[in-house]
Scaffold this active site. Structure first.
Site, mmCIF file in Angstrom:
data_model
loop_
_atom_site.group_PDB
_atom_site.id
_atom_site.type_symbol
_atom_site.label_atom_id
_atom_site.label_comp_id
_atom_site.label_asym_id
_atom_site.label_seq_id
_atom_site.Cartn_x
_atom_site.Cartn_y
_atom_site.Cartn_z
ATOM 1 C CG ASP A 15 -1.952 -1.055 1.229
ATOM 2 O OD1 ASP A 15 -2.244 -1.583 0.138
ATOM 3 O OD2 ASP A 15 -2.480 -1.365 2.312
ATOM 4 N NE ARG A 16 -1.207 7.276 -1.923
ATOM 5 C CZ ARG A 16 -1.060 8.106 -2.960
ATOM 6 N NH1 ARG A 16 -0.019 8.925 -3.006
ATOM 7 N NH2 ARG A 16 -1.945 8.130 -3.936
#
Length: 251
Positions: A55-56
């Site tokens: 995930d970012r």
């Protein structure tokens, strides 16, 4: 822009220590210019093939292939669950028991259905801080090691929220009050989730095991120091090294 930290690099693949706050690659939902894939391509001067994702907001071990054949092999390895992953997280509260297993389905937005999801966890360290919240005069937190058996989107974040111990800094599945306390008292503005280790068979050199570890950097490292968890973290990484060595001897 600062070069990405290389954890491993050979003729078939490369692994980096992904910083938080960056997408792995562009998508139809985001056309951001600065993504990990493009930065690493520019840094190495060669084409890359993503084989898994983070995930970012999550930092840590991120692996890329350097040719299509290796990419296909690694994609199969991840898809069949033959890559062992370990994450570090800071959560609200003191989870009981000290070790546990979470087996709860996670919604798959692409399929509009729920898919099985399983996570093992282990408590590494505890702390009680003089941060008053809406219920108590002090606040309790724990350093956790999380090991997903499956790889669903946001699995770890959802699983920890479902057992009432959300990950600090999670603005979707977390606790806004405790996120604010970490910003206010510890100057921490990130999700405290880090992919600390990845172990899998080398896709080409079949008698070799890739045992990759990503050290903590920046705000997460500062939090560990402030909360007095440096020794616990050192032991956790040492334990991962022993585990990885044991796995290597059985491949």
């Amino acid at each position: 822009m600062k070069p990405l930290e290389i954890l491993h690099h050979d003729q078939w693949l490369v692994a980096v220590n992904k910083p938080p706050g960056m997408l792995v690659h562009r998508s139809h939902l985001s056309r951001e210019r600065h993504v990990i894939l493009q930065r690493l391509r520019d840094q190495l001067g060669q084409r890359l093939y993503p084989v898994h994702r983070l995930d970012r907001a999550t930092s840590g071990v991120l692996l890329f292939a350097l040719d299509p054949k290796t990419a296909n092999s690694l994609t199969t390895t991840f898809g069949e669950g033959r890559a062992d992953k370990a994450y570090l997280a800071v959560v609200r509260g003191w989870p009981e028991p000290e070790t546990g297993h979470i087996d709860r389905p996670v919604r798959d937005d692409a399929r509009e259905s729920h898919r099985e999801a399983r996570t093992d966890y282990r408590r590494l360290a505890l702390v009680e801080m003089p941060f008053s919240n809406r219920r108590h005069d002090t606040s309790r937190y724990a350093l956790m090691q999380l090991e997903p058996e499956t790889g669903r989107r946001h699995q770890l974040r959802i699983h920890m929220e479902r057992i009432a111990h959300p990950i600090i800094g999670d603005t979707t599945h977390g606790d806004g009050e405790h996120n604010r306390l970490f910003r206010q008292h510890l100057d921490c503005h990130r999700l405290l989730l880090h992919a600390s280790a990845l172990t899998l068979a080398h896709p080409v050199e079949q008698d070799k095991t890739l045992a990759l570890q990503a050290p903590l950097r920046g705000e997460f490292s500062d939090v560990i120091q402030t909360l007095g968890w440096r020794d616990a973290l050192t032991k956790a990484f040492a334990g991962l090294s022993v585990h990885q060595h044991h796995q290597a001897g059985n491949i």
